[in-house]
Write a protein that holds these residues in place. Structure first.
Motif, PDB file in Angstrom:
ATOM      1  N   GLU A  12      -3.378  -4.386 -10.445  1.00 35.64           N
ATOM      2  CA  GLU A  12      -4.502  -4.169 -11.354  1.00 35.64           C
ATOM      3  C   GLU A  12      -4.450  -5.151 -12.515  1.00 35.64           C
ATOM      4  N   ASN A  13      -5.643  -5.436 -13.033  1.00 33.95           N
ATOM      5  CA  ASN A  13      -5.780  -6.329 -14.171  1.00 33.95           C
ATOM      6  C   ASN A  13      -6.443  -5.569 -15.313  1.00 33.95           C
ATOM      7  N   SER A  14      -6.019  -5.838 -16.533  1.00 32.53           N
ATOM      8  CA  SER A  14      -6.518  -5.088 -17.686  1.00 32.53           C
ATOM      9  C   SER A  14      -8.000  -5.328 -17.935  1.00 32.53           C
ATOM     10  N   ILE A  15      -8.558  -6.416 -17.398  1.00 29.94           N
ATOM     11  CA  ILE A  15      -9.977  -6.722 -17.592  1.00 29.94           C
ATOM     12  C   ILE A  15     -10.785  -6.435 -16.332  1.00 29.94           C
ATOM     13  N   GLU A  16     -10.298  -6.903 -15.182  1.00 37.44           N
ATOM     14  CA  GLU A  16     -11.064  -6.812 -13.937  1.00 37.44           C
ATOM     15  C   GLU A  16     -10.842  -5.510 -13.179  1.00 37.44           C
ATOM     16  N   GLY A  17      -9.789  -4.755 -13.525  1.00 40.51           N
ATOM     17  CA  GLY A  17      -9.543  -3.482 -12.851  1.00 40.51           C
ATOM     18  C   GLY A  17      -8.607  -3.606 -11.659  1.00 40.51           C
ATOM     19  N   ALA A  18      -8.697  -2.658 -10.724  1.00 41.44           N
ATOM     20  CA  ALA A  18      -7.766  -2.549  -9.606  1.00 41.44           C
ATOM     21  C   ALA A  18      -7.969  -3.662  -8.580  1.00 41.44           C
ATOM     22  N   ILE A  19      -6.870  -4.076  -7.951  1.00 40.48           N
ATOM     23  CA  ILE A  19      -6.938  -4.971  -6.798  1.00 40.48           C
ATOM     24  C   ILE A  19      -6.953  -4.064  -5.572  1.00 40.48           C
ATOM     25  N   ASN A  20      -8.144  -3.833  -5.046  1.00 38.13           N
ATOM     26  CA  ASN A  20      -8.353  -2.799  -4.029  1.00 38.13           C
ATOM     27  C   ASN A  20      -7.567  -3.056  -2.748  1.00 38.13           C
ATOM     28  N   HIS A  21      -7.427  -4.329  -2.365  1.00 39.76           N
ATOM     29  CA  HIS A  21      -6.736  -4.616  -1.106  1.00 39.76           C
ATOM     30  C   HIS A  21      -5.288  -4.155  -1.152  1.00 39.76           C
ATOM     31  N   THR A  22      -4.642  -4.297  -2.308  1.00 40.25           N
ATOM     32  CA  THR A  22      -3.256  -3.820  -2.442  1.00 40.25           C
ATOM     33  C   THR A  22      -3.200  -2.309  -2.266  1.00 40.25           C
ATOM     34  N   LEU A  23      -4.123  -1.585  -2.897  1.00 38.14           N
ATOM     35  CA  LEU A  23      -4.152  -0.137  -2.773  1.00 38.14           C
ATOM     36  C   LEU A  23      -4.375   0.288  -1.320  1.00 38.14           C
ATOM     37  N   ASP A  24      -5.302  -0.380  -0.637  1.00 37.56           N
ATOM     38  CA  ASP A  24      -5.609  -0.025   0.751  1.00 37.56           C
ATOM     39  C   ASP A  24      -4.393  -0.180   1.660  1.00 37.56           C
ATOM     40  N   LEU A  25      -3.587  -1.206   1.426  1.00 40.38           N
ATOM     41  CA  LEU A  25      -2.441  -1.466   2.304  1.00 40.38           C
ATOM     42  C   LEU A  25      -1.362  -0.399   2.188  1.00 40.38           C
ATOM     43  N   PHE A  26      -1.270   0.280   1.047  1.00 41.83           N
ATOM     44  CA  PHE A  26      -0.298   1.362   0.920  1.00 41.83           C
ATOM     45  C   PHE A  26      -0.631   2.525   1.844  1.00 41.83           C
ATOM     46  N   PHE A  27      -1.898   2.653   2.215  1.00 41.91           N
ATOM     47  CA  PHE A  27      -2.295   3.723   3.131  1.00 41.91           C
ATOM     48  C   PHE A  27      -1.696   3.492   4.518  1.00 41.91           C
ATOM     49  N   GLU A  28      -1.496   2.214   4.886  1.00 40.95           N
ATOM     50  CA  GLU A  28      -0.984   1.861   6.200  1.00 40.95           C
ATOM     51  C   GLU A  28       0.533   1.678   6.209  1.00 40.95           C
ATOM     52  N   SER A  29       1.120   1.368   5.065  1.00 42.48           N
ATOM     53  CA  SER A  29       2.513   0.930   5.012  1.00 42.48           C
ATOM     54  C   SER A  29       3.461   2.063   4.615  1.00 42.48           C
ATOM     55  N   GLU A  30       4.713   1.923   5.058  1.00 41.59           N
ATOM     56  CA  GLU A  30       5.772   2.850   4.650  1.00 41.59           C
ATOM     57  C   GLU A  30       6.657   2.260   3.552  1.00 41.59           C
ATOM     58  N   LEU A  31       6.282   1.103   3.039  1.00 49.11           N
ATOM     59  CA  LEU A  31       7.067   0.492   1.973  1.00 49.11           C
ATOM     60  C   LEU A  31       6.960   1.299   0.684  1.00 49.11           C
ATOM     61  N   LYS A  32       7.975   1.154  -0.151  1.00 49.73           N
ATOM     62  CA  LYS A  32       8.038   1.864  -1.422  1.00 49.73           C
ATOM     63  C   LYS A  32       7.787   0.905  -2.591  1.00 49.73           C
ATOM     64  N   ILE A  33       7.301   1.445  -3.686  1.00 45.46           N
ATOM     65  CA  ILE A  33       7.251   0.692  -4.940  1.00 45.46           C
ATOM     66  C   ILE A  33       8.630   0.800  -5.576  1.00 45.46           C
ATOM     67  N   CYS A  34       9.287  -0.345  -5.763  1.00 42.93           N
ATOM     68  CA  CYS A  34      10.648  -0.364  -6.309  1.00 42.93           C
ATOM     69  C   CYS A  34      10.680  -0.681  -7.802  1.00 42.93           C
ATOM     70  N   ALA A  35       9.618  -1.310  -8.290  1.00 40.17           N
ATOM     71  CA  ALA A  35       9.553  -1.679  -9.711  1.00 40.17           C
ATOM     72  C   ALA A  35       8.136  -2.132 -10.014  1.00 40.17           C
ATOM     73  N   GLU A  36       7.842  -2.265 -11.304  1.00 39.83           N
ATOM     74  CA  GLU A  36       6.560  -2.809 -11.736  1.00 39.83           C
ATOM     75  C   GLU A  36       6.815  -3.865 -12.793  1.00 39.83           C
ATOM     76  N   LYS A  37       5.863  -4.792 -12.923  1.00 37.17           N
ATOM     77  CA  LYS A  37       6.004  -5.887 -13.881  1.00 37.17           C
ATOM     78  C   LYS A  37       4.648  -6.172 -14.505  1.00 37.17           C
ATOM     79  N   TYR A  38       4.572  -6.157 -15.831  1.00 35.29           N
ATOM     80  CA  TYR A  38       3.351  -6.548 -16.533  1.00 35.29           C
ATOM     81  C   TYR A  38       3.484  -8.018 -16.933  1.00 35.29           C
ATOM     82  N   GLN A  39       2.508  -8.812 -16.533  1.00 34.07           N
ATOM     83  CA  GLN A  39       2.539 -10.246 -16.816  1.00 34.07           C
ATOM     84  C   GLN A  39       1.301 -10.660 -17.595  1.00 34.07           C
TER      85      GLN A  39
END
Length: 376
Positions: free
Chosen positions: A156-183
């Motif tokens: 997600e971006n503070s101006i443009e909002g969510a990156i939808n493709h990333t969100l959609d892929l979590f529905f299909e994947s078994e990967l975990k979120i291990c950390a987050e980074k604000y840049q």
């Protein structure tokens, strides 16, 4: 023999200054020698930890431990070393430590010099091997196959909002979120010529164009805008085409031998993108954590309210709520929620159990240390 009677007060003062500088530099050299010895001693201890981890099959990257180290050091630091420099120094030291235990491969949305690449290097340091990918799906695929240990994707971006493709892929994947980074995202205008007058065409990613719209209208109203799949790809094109420029990062200028014509041309200065580090690890609690969930509700009135009600009743803070169509059925949605707390917290576990009984599907995407958002 030198005639000291002819020496002026200024000469005496210069001699005293030079002697004092030499004395201070000797002190600095001694500290540098001690730092080098201590860093190598730290790395030796890290190697021993790595051997013990390998014996029990434990993961090398321990986000919980690294988060605790940063918090402890930040609490001890009395300056003049600022927080940003402290984080950078110890990020590099910990990256070198991980490489001694097991060489890591980190994949990211490429090419090199994208903001995702910059965020990855900021999080993992420069000692790991970085593998660029053409798409976010490719990043997920490489980590799922085990070709790479971790992936870095924008969410997600503070101006443009969510990156939808990333969100959609979590529905299909078994990967975990291990950390987050604000840049922090800052755009520069890059060109081979180095002057605005020569620029007739500008390349960049659509999001970068949107974030620099007012600047472009003011300073390059007649320039042709050409969209690219990434800001780094735009810089590569600008480097090959005369009379063209790119909106990209200053890192891209170094990589593609371009000049910075104008700096920080974004319309809104406080522009930040949140990136996720994805992998297969279960991250333990630090006490300052965030948990990400994905769930699907029944298509009936009040379903979302009922599903979220246990969060309110348990006094759990919800920091994000996003919806996406499931694509399997018209007008059916799955929801993404970020809450404060860790899945290892009893209150979180009990609340999620109550939520699961109220919806059609619930999945925990991971619990991980809560990152500090970038501050200018």
């Amino acid at each position: 023999m030198e005639n000291t009677e002819n020496m002026t007060p200024d000469t005496d003062q210069n001699c005293d200054t030079d002697a004092r500088i030499a004395e201070l530099r000797n002190g600095i050299d001694e500290i540098d020698n001690n730092l080098l010895e201590l860093i190598n001693k730290r790395l030796t201890l890290v190697k021993d930890v790595g051997k013990l981890k390998a014996r029990e099959g434990r993961q090398v990257l321990d986000s919980t431990r690294e988060s605790q180290i940063f918090e402890r050091l930040l609490g001890l630091n009395e300056g003049p070393l600022n927080e940003k420099v402290l984080r950078h120094l110890f990020t590099q030291i910990m990256a070198a430590s991980r490489q001694l235990q097991t060489p890591h491969r980190v994949t990211f949305l490429g090419p090199e010099a994208t903001f995702t690449h910059i965020a990855a290097m900021s999080h993992f340091g420069h000692s790991v091997e970085y593998i660029p990918q053409h798409s976010i799906r490719d990043v997920f695929n490489e980590v799922e196959k085990g070709t790479c240990h971790y992936g870095v994707v924008p969410v997600e971006n503070s101006i443009e909002g969510a990156i939808n493709h990333t969100l959609d892929l979590f529905f299909e994947s078994e990967l975990k979120i291990c950390a987050e980074k604000y840049q922090h995202i800052s755009h520069d205008l890059l060109a081979a010529s180095g002057t605005l007058q020569d620029i007739r065409k500008v390349y960049s990613h659509p999001q970068a164009f949107a974030q620099c719209r007012r600047w472009l209208q003011k300073y390059l109203p007649d320039a042709t805008l050409r969209e690219c799949r990434s800001t780094a790809h735009a810089a590569r094109k600008a480097a090959k085409k005369q009379g063209s420029a790119a909106i990209a990062s200053s890192e891209a200028a170094h990589m593609y031998q371009l000049n910075v014509v104008a700096s920080r041309i974004e319309d809104v200065a406080r522009n930040t993108t949140r990136f996720l580090i994805i992998g297969k690890d279960e991250i333990h609690r630090t006490g300052q954590d965030k948990t990400s969930l994905m769930f699907v509700t029944s298509h009936i009135p009040g379903a979302l309210y009922k599903t979220l009600k246990p969060l309110s009743e348990s006094d759990i803070n919800m920091v994000k709520l996003e919806s996406r169509p499931t694509k399997h059925q018209n007008w059916s949605y799955f929801f993404f929620v970020d809450i404060e707390g860790h899945i290892e917290d009893e209150k979180i576990r009990e609340t999620l159990s109550r939520m699961e009984s109220l919806c059609l599907y619930l999945k925990c995407l991971g619990s991980y240390p809560r990152a500090t958002e970038y501050r200018q």
